[in-house]
Design a protein around this motif. Structure first.
Motif, PDB file in Angstrom:
ATOM      1  N   CYS A   1      -6.785  -1.932   0.424  1.00 54.57           N
ATOM      2  CA  CYS A   1      -5.927  -2.233   1.564  1.00 54.57           C
ATOM      3  C   CYS A   1      -6.801  -2.360   2.804  1.00 54.57           C
TER       4      CYS A   1
ATOM      5  N   HIS B   1       0.082   3.981   1.267  1.00 55.59           N
ATOM      6  CA  HIS B   1      -0.080   4.703   2.536  1.00 55.59           C
ATOM      7  C   HIS B   1       1.025   4.308   3.518  1.00 55.59           C
ATOM      8  N   ARG B   2       0.868   3.181   4.189  1.00 54.59           N
ATOM      9  CA  ARG B   2       1.901   2.803   5.154  1.00 54.59           C
ATOM     10  C   ARG B   2       2.336   1.363   4.970  1.00 54.59           C
ATOM     11  N   ALA B   3       2.335   0.939   3.706  1.00 57.21           N
ATOM     12  CA  ALA B   3       3.040  -0.286   3.308  1.00 57.21           C
ATOM     13  C   ALA B   3       2.351  -1.589   3.668  1.00 57.21           C
ATOM     14  N   ASN B   4       1.058  -1.558   3.954  1.00 55.67           N
ATOM     15  CA  ASN B   4       0.383  -2.829   4.210  1.00 55.67           C
ATOM     16  C   ASN B   4       0.152  -3.573   2.896  1.00 55.67           C
TER      17      ASN B   4
ATOM     18  N   CYS C   1       0.831  -1.202   0.000  1.00 59.81           N
ATOM     19  CA  CYS C   1       0.000   0.000   0.000  1.00 59.81           C
ATOM     20  C   CYS C   1       0.868   1.256   0.000  1.00 59.81           C
TER      21      CYS C   1
ATOM     22  N   TYR D   1      -5.969  -2.192   5.874  1.00 63.20           N
ATOM     23  CA  TYR D   1      -5.508  -1.492   7.080  1.00 63.20           C
ATOM     24  C   TYR D   1      -6.309  -0.206   7.292  1.00 63.20           C
ATOM     25  N   HIS D   2      -6.342   0.699   6.273  1.00 56.01           N
ATOM     26  CA  HIS D   2      -7.114   1.941   6.413  1.00 56.01           C
ATOM     27  C   HIS D   2      -8.019   2.192   5.219  1.00 56.01           C
ATOM     28  N   GLY D   3      -8.136   1.172   4.360  1.00 54.67           N
ATOM     29  CA  GLY D   3      -9.152   1.243   3.324  1.00 54.67           C
ATOM     30  C   GLY D   3      -8.804   2.004   2.053  1.00 54.67           C
ATOM     31  N   TRP D   4      -7.549   2.313   1.811  1.00 58.24           N
ATOM     32  CA  TRP D   4      -7.203   2.926   0.532  1.00 58.24           C
ATOM     33  C   TRP D   4      -7.523   1.926  -0.582  1.00 58.24           C
TER      34      TRP D   4
HETATM   35  S1  FES Z   1      -1.496   0.998   5.015  1.00 57.27           S
HETATM   36 FE1  FES Z   1      -2.910   0.722   3.458  1.00 57.27          FE
HETATM   37  S2  FES Z   1      -4.490   2.062   3.931  1.00 57.27           S
HETATM   38 FE2  FES Z   1      -3.037   2.406   5.481  1.00 57.27          FE
END
Ligand code: FES
Ligand code: FE2
Lengths: 419, 174
Positions: free
Chosen positions: A106, A88-91, A86, A108-111
């Motif tokens: 993703c 955002h923060r690599a999930n 991702c 984790y936070h839905g991106w």
């Molecule tokens: S790490 Fe993917 S949405 Fe935050």
């Protein structure tokens, strides 16, 4: 050239010589890291086959060096290689091994991303006012090209085209696909993943080493009454070849031509697969017999794609002493009569319990223990250097048991590592 | 199909204790690398199967398996092991099979008795120690021989828990 570059150049000059290579090339974690940067994240690397994503919005997760990437087919049919990470923060954005979807979300936070990597949106967007979405897509392998359905990726934004990279190996891939009654193969039979505690180059060198089969595989030649062994003796007409660019092959055609048996390359006769042979004759006319006598290539495309007549192998380096070999049976489009045989021969010979590959893998691991030894620290690669010659296309060839391919691999490896 | 705890003459199923004894014997012969003894357990129409990942466990005719042997290929496998040149078994792995959770499920249409169990095989060789765990499905058949009636193995499917992951070489008899 700066003095540092000179120092790097001389390092590989010392380790890779025309007749021997140093054991540390298989054991040094720093060299492994440098290989990932200069080989796996620079040159063209085989990733997957278009038949694994036949429909729009199909995707499959594939190995790419020590990581994995998503091979996706977008709605418009275009092929993409996306980092499964991702922005955002690599999930992780894709947790299924394969599927069909227009988008990846993703967890984790839905991106959410389109299957060509573009960012579609993020939840609670007021917190991102003014953000430039075009900069927040999934990481992509910048260059993606296909040849005969084989999808390759390169992390270098510039460099030789895939066609330039393949050079004369392309003609050997042509020789494989023309064995299909439609000119198309399918990699739809699933994958065996065979792990070995060995450096990836032990596998790379072994694939076109025509010297070992008589010894490593004598048990199966005897147990299964197989004719393969004879192809890898000093008396066979088959040759080993340096195709350039680190690509190598065992060219078995001279031997098959001498024997002159239709389907002999597959260890069978035409009456066992009459529909297939009839289709090929209808398609190719007089040339069909030549195609069916010469058979399929035994080709190692540097650095990670091995076409072993009826199987596709993909070498995945995980660490300096750990490698996974992924393997599947080649299937022909509209080739049902052949496909079951291709599958059953593959299951018998390769993978963790295979009659052949279990013993090859044992050899990789023994080699890996061997290269830890001191005195001698060198591996001798000069077999047949006294009798290699240039063929009509300007390629170096030797006896099928000679180490022409191994020298070709190291020559190319050295040019890449010295860059 | 109902589970049958004890052998039933009417149903023709094999009793729990006899089934267990057979599975333990098969495991012991494999651990001992008694290749001839192990091979003799199989029927002529046998299938010995270790699926790979993905859809392999459902469709062995279109998907690759780690191992999918008919009787003739079991024979080839044994001849290769006995050749002394099966390098991945030279030296032979030290293996112990543990068979637990044995359940006699009932009868197949052809009269074979279906038995399931859990497997943990621990293998040691120079590479290191490897754990092979999975569910095993067996089909047992009573056949008449010169020695009287005996059990034979018509089918064995080992579904490994880590079959989706990369596996080391598997060249002992699992
Ligand atoms: S790490 Fe993917 S949405 Fe935050
Ligand atoms: Fe081999």
């Amino acid at each position: 050239m700066t003095s540092l570059d000179e120092a790097v150049g001389s390092k590989y000059d010392a380790l890779i010589q025309s007749d021997r290579v140093h054991g540390s090339l298989y054991t040094d974690p720093e060299i492994f890291a440098e290989e990932m940067a200069k080989i796996y994240y620079t040159t063209w690397v085989y990733v997957g086959h278009e038949s694994e994503v036949p429909e729009p919005n199909d995707y499959v997760v594939k190995p790419f060096g020590p990581q994995s990437v998503i091979l996706s087919r977008a709605k418009d049919g275009s092929i993409h290689l996306l980092q499964n990470r991702c922005a955002h923060r690599a999930n992780l954005v894709c947790d299924a091994p394969k599927g069909n979807s227009t988008a990846f979300r993703c967890q984790y936070h839905g991106w959410t991303y389109a299957n060509d990597g573009e960012l579609l949106g993020f939840p609670y967007k007021k917190g991102y006012e003014g953000a430039d979405r075009s900069q927040l897509g999934l990481g992509k392998v910048p260059r993606v090209e296909s040849y005969q359905g084989f999808v390759f990726g390169s992390f270098a934004t510039e460099g030789p085209s895939l066609t330039e990279h393949l050079g004369d190996a392309a003609g050997e891939i042509d020789r494989l696909v023309r064995l299909s009654p439609t000119g198309k193969i399918k990699l739809t039979a699933g994958w065996l993943k065979h792990k070995a505690k060995a450096n990836w180059k032990m596998l790379l060198e072994n694939e076109t080493d025509g010297y070992h089969p008589q010894f490593v595989h004598s048990s199966v030649f005897a147990a299964a009454d197989s004719g393969i062994g004879a192809l890898y003796s000093d008396n066979a007409d088959a040759v080993s070849r340096d195709l350039g660019g680190g690509h190598t092959e065992n060219d078995l055609r001279p031997e098959f031509r001498r024997l002159g048996n239709v389907m002999g390359w597959f260890g069978t006769t035409e009456d066992k697969v009459p529909n297939y042979v009839a289709k090929m004759r209808e398609l190719h006319g007089e040339k069909a017999d030549e195609i069916l006598i010469e058979g399929s290539p035994h080709l190692m495309v540097f650095p990670n794609l091995f076409i072993a007549e009826i199987q596709i192998f993909v070498i995945q380096p995980l660490a300096v002493d750990e490698t996974v070999q992924h393997v599947t049976a080649i299937q022909f489009e509209d080739g049902e009569e052949m496909n079951r045989r291709l599958l059953q021969q593959t299951i018998g010979s390769v993978g963790p319990a295979g009659f052949l590959l279990a013993d090859d893998s044992e050899m990789y691991e023994r080699n890996q223990r061997g290269v830890q030894a001191r005195n001698p620290e060198w591996l001798v690669i000069n077999r047949g250097a006294n009798r290699e010659r240039v063929d009509e296309n300007g390629h170096l060839i030797g006896y099928n048991t000679d180490e022409v391919p191994i020298r070709a691999i190291w020559k190319h490896y050295k040019t890449l590592m010295e860059k | 199909m109902t589970a049958v705890a004890e052998g039933s003459i009417e149903l023709g199923t094999i009793a729990q204790a006899e089934a267990e004894q057979f599975l333990y014997r098969e495991a012991r012969l494999a651990d001992a690398h008694d290749y001839d003894g192990w091979e003799a357990l199989w029927t002529d129409d046998a299938i010995y199967w270790v699926p790979a990942g993905g859809e392999s466990a459902e469709d062995p005719n279109t998907q690759v398996s780690v191992l999918f042997d008919n009787r003739s290929r079991i024979g080839t496998r044994i001849r290769q092991l006995k050749s002394g040149k099966r390098h991945s078994q030279t030296p032979k792995s030290n293996v112990v099979h543990q068979i637990t959770n044995v359940e006699v499920l009932g009868l197949q249409e052809n009269g074979d008795t279906e038995v399931v169990a859990s497997l943990l095989a621990v293998e040691s060789r120079e590479r290191g120690t490897t754990f092979w765990a999975g569910r095993v499905e067996y089909r047992l058949r009573r056949v008449d021989t010169d020695q009287g009636s005996e059990l034979r193995l018509a089918f064995k499917k080992v579904t490994l828990v880590d079959r989706d992951q990369p596996l080391y070489t598997l060249s002992f008899l699992i």
